[in-house]
Scaffold this motif. Structure first.
Motif, short mmCIF file in Angstrom:
data_model
loop_
_atom_site.label_atom_id
_atom_site.label_comp_id
_atom_site.label_asym_id
_atom_site.label_seq_id
_atom_site.Cartn_x
_atom_site.Cartn_y
_atom_site.Cartn_z
N GLY A 69 9.90 -9.63 12.38
CA GLY A 69 10.48 -8.68 13.30
C GLY A 69 9.86 -7.30 13.29
O GLY A 69 9.83 -6.62 14.31
N GLY A 70 9.35 -6.85 12.14
CA GLY A 70 8.85 -5.49 12.06
C GLY A 70 7.40 -5.30 12.45
O GLY A 70 6.91 -4.17 12.52
N ILE A 71 6.68 -6.40 12.74
CA ILE A 71 5.24 -6.31 12.90
C ILE A 71 4.84 -5.44 14.09
O ILE A 71 3.97 -4.57 13.97
N LEU A 72 5.44 -5.64 15.26
CA LEU A 72 5.04 -4.86 16.43
C LEU A 72 5.33 -3.38 16.25
O LEU A 72 4.49 -2.52 16.53
N ALA A 73 6.53 -3.07 15.76
CA ALA A 73 6.90 -1.67 15.54
C ALA A 73 5.99 -1.03 14.50
O ALA A 73 5.53 0.11 14.65
N GLY A 74 5.72 -1.75 13.42
CA GLY A 74 4.88 -1.22 12.35
C GLY A 74 3.45 -1.00 12.78
O GLY A 74 2.83 0.02 12.43
N TYR A 75 2.91 -1.93 13.56
CA TYR A 75 1.54 -1.78 14.03
C TYR A 75 1.40 -0.55 14.92
O TYR A 75 0.46 0.24 14.78
N GLU A 76 2.35 -0.39 15.85
CA GLU A 76 2.29 0.76 16.75
C GLU A 76 2.48 2.09 15.99
O GLU A 76 1.86 3.10 16.32
N LEU A 77 3.35 2.07 14.98
CA LEU A 77 3.52 3.28 14.17
C LEU A 77 2.23 3.62 13.43
O LEU A 77 1.82 4.79 13.37
N ALA A 78 1.58 2.62 12.86
CA ALA A 78 0.31 2.85 12.15
C ALA A 78 -0.73 3.42 13.10
O ALA A 78 -1.50 4.33 12.75
N ARG A 79 -0.77 2.90 14.32
CA ARG A 79 -1.72 3.39 15.32
C ARG A 79 -1.43 4.85 15.66
O ARG A 79 -2.35 5.67 15.77
N PHE A 87 1.19 -6.36 6.65
CA PHE A 87 2.56 -6.87 6.65
C PHE A 87 2.78 -7.82 5.49
O PHE A 87 1.84 -8.43 4.97
N THR A 88 4.04 -7.90 5.08
CA THR A 88 4.44 -8.86 4.06
C THR A 88 5.14 -10.03 4.73
O THR A 88 5.66 -9.90 5.84
N GLU A 89 5.15 -11.16 4.07
CA GLU A 89 5.84 -12.34 4.58
C GLU A 89 6.42 -13.13 3.42
O GLU A 89 5.93 -13.04 2.29
N ARG A 90 7.46 -13.89 3.71
CA ARG A 90 8.11 -14.65 2.64
C ARG A 90 7.36 -15.95 2.36
O ARG A 90 7.03 -16.70 3.27
N VAL A 91 7.10 -16.17 1.09
CA VAL A 91 6.52 -17.42 0.61
C VAL A 91 7.47 -17.98 -0.43
O VAL A 91 7.71 -17.33 -1.45
N MET A 95 9.05 -12.15 -0.81
CA MET A 95 8.19 -11.33 0.03
C MET A 95 6.86 -11.12 -0.67
O MET A 95 6.80 -10.72 -1.84
N THR A 96 5.76 -11.40 0.07
CA THR A 96 4.44 -11.46 -0.53
C THR A 96 3.39 -10.85 0.40
O THR A 96 3.52 -10.92 1.62
N LEU A 97 2.35 -10.26 -0.19
CA LEU A 97 1.17 -9.85 0.57
C LEU A 97 0.18 -11.00 0.59
O LEU A 97 -0.19 -11.52 -0.47
N ARG A 98 -0.27 -11.39 1.78
CA ARG A 98 -1.23 -12.49 1.91
C ARG A 98 -2.37 -12.05 2.84
O ARG A 98 -2.52 -10.88 3.12
N ARG A 99 -3.14 -13.01 3.32
CA ARG A 99 -4.15 -12.83 4.38
C ARG A 99 -5.21 -11.79 4.03
O ARG A 99 -5.77 -11.14 4.91
N GLY A 100 -5.43 -11.60 2.73
CA GLY A 100 -6.45 -10.65 2.31
C GLY A 100 -6.00 -9.20 2.29
O GLY A 100 -6.79 -8.30 1.97
N PHE A 101 -4.73 -8.94 2.63
CA PHE A 101 -4.22 -7.56 2.58
C PHE A 101 -4.20 -7.07 1.13
O PHE A 101 -3.90 -7.84 0.21
N SER A 102 -4.49 -5.79 0.97
CA SER A 102 -4.45 -5.21 -0.37
C SER A 102 -4.03 -3.75 -0.29
O SER A 102 -4.13 -3.12 0.76
N ILE A 103 -3.55 -3.24 -1.40
CA ILE A 103 -3.11 -1.86 -1.52
C ILE A 103 -3.83 -1.21 -2.69
O ILE A 103 -3.92 -1.80 -3.77
N ARG A 104 -4.35 0.00 -2.46
CA ARG A 104 -4.95 0.75 -3.56
C ARG A 104 -3.85 1.43 -4.36
O ARG A 104 -2.77 1.71 -3.85
N TYR A 105 -4.15 1.73 -5.59
CA TYR A 105 -3.16 2.33 -6.49
C TYR A 105 -2.67 3.66 -5.95
O TYR A 105 -1.52 4.05 -6.18
N THR A 106 -3.52 4.38 -5.21
CA THR A 106 -3.16 5.71 -4.72
C THR A 106 -2.54 5.69 -3.32
O THR A 106 -2.16 6.76 -2.80
N ASP A 107 -2.43 4.52 -2.67
CA ASP A 107 -1.94 4.45 -1.30
C ASP A 107 -0.48 4.86 -1.18
O ASP A 107 0.38 4.39 -1.95
#
Length: 202
Positions: A69-79, A87-91, A95-107
């Motif tokens: 549900g949050g993907i469209l709103a989040g994408y537009e906000l990031a833009r 985005f995260t998704e349930r596995v 809730m998990t980060l997948r699809r090659g997404f990553s976060i830096r320690y300082t983000d």
């Protein structure tokens, strides 16, 4: 900004008998997907939400939303903020980060939903980001259901809110509707059967 008018114009403020994801019942339901299906409207709303965040002086490196549900709103906000989006998704229920997404320690990350009710899914995403080293600096949504206190609102936080006290919530407006558990639902008492939002063409 009159966000309620955007929901009404998009036929996204539904009236009926709805079974919410929390298990509770409501006479009203906000169908944000109907608002966000118009890219021009999505852009307008996201720019206004981004303005509120910028005015607060928060540094943001990334926006993260819980799927779906949050993907469209989040994408537009990031833009609108000029930052990356993930985005995260349930596995298996987590809730998990997948699809090659990553976060830096300082983000510094904003967790964005289309609607914040008690904030449960947003909190799950926040914990996922924190375990990967990112810092959650704010929560955001197009609409706040009134359980959590947003910046610039006179509504008080309710016990049901799951978001942290020390991290601000930004939203365009509060939408406060009565919510009932099944045993006390007047619509159930009248013989009506609750439908799950998204079914029967909703």
């Amino acid at each position: 900004m009159d966000i309620k008018k955007y929901y009404l114009d998009a036929n996204a403020l539904l009236e009926g008998h709805f079974l919410l994801s929390s298990g509770n019942h409501s006479k009203y339901y906000l169908q944000s997907a109907k608002v966000l299906e118009n890219p021009n409207v999505a852009e307008i709303l996201a720019i206004e939400l981004a303005r509120k965040i910028k005015e607060y002086g928060i540094k943001v490196d990334c926006v993260c939303s819980p799927a779906l549900g949050g993907i469209l709103a989040g994408y537009e906000l990031a833009r609108a903020l000029g930052v990356k989006f993930i985005f995260t998704e349930r596995v298996n229920g987590k809730m998990t980060l997948r699809r090659g997404f990553s976060i830096r320690y300082t983000d510094k990350v904003v967790i964005c939903e289309d609607i914040i009710t008690t904030g449960g899914s947003a909190l799950e995403s926040a914990r996922c980001i924190e375990t990967t080293g990112g810092e959650v600096v704010a929560f955001a949504a197009l609409a706040n259901r009134g359980f959590c206190k947003r910046v610039d609102s006179t509504l008080e936080r309710k016990d049901e809110c799951k978001l942290p006290f020390n991290i601000p919530l930004f939203a365009l407006d509060d939408f406060v509707f009565d919510i009932y558990d099944e045993k006390s639902c007047p619509m159930c008492a009248s013989g009506s059967v609750a439908i799950k939002p998204g079914s029967r063409g909703n």
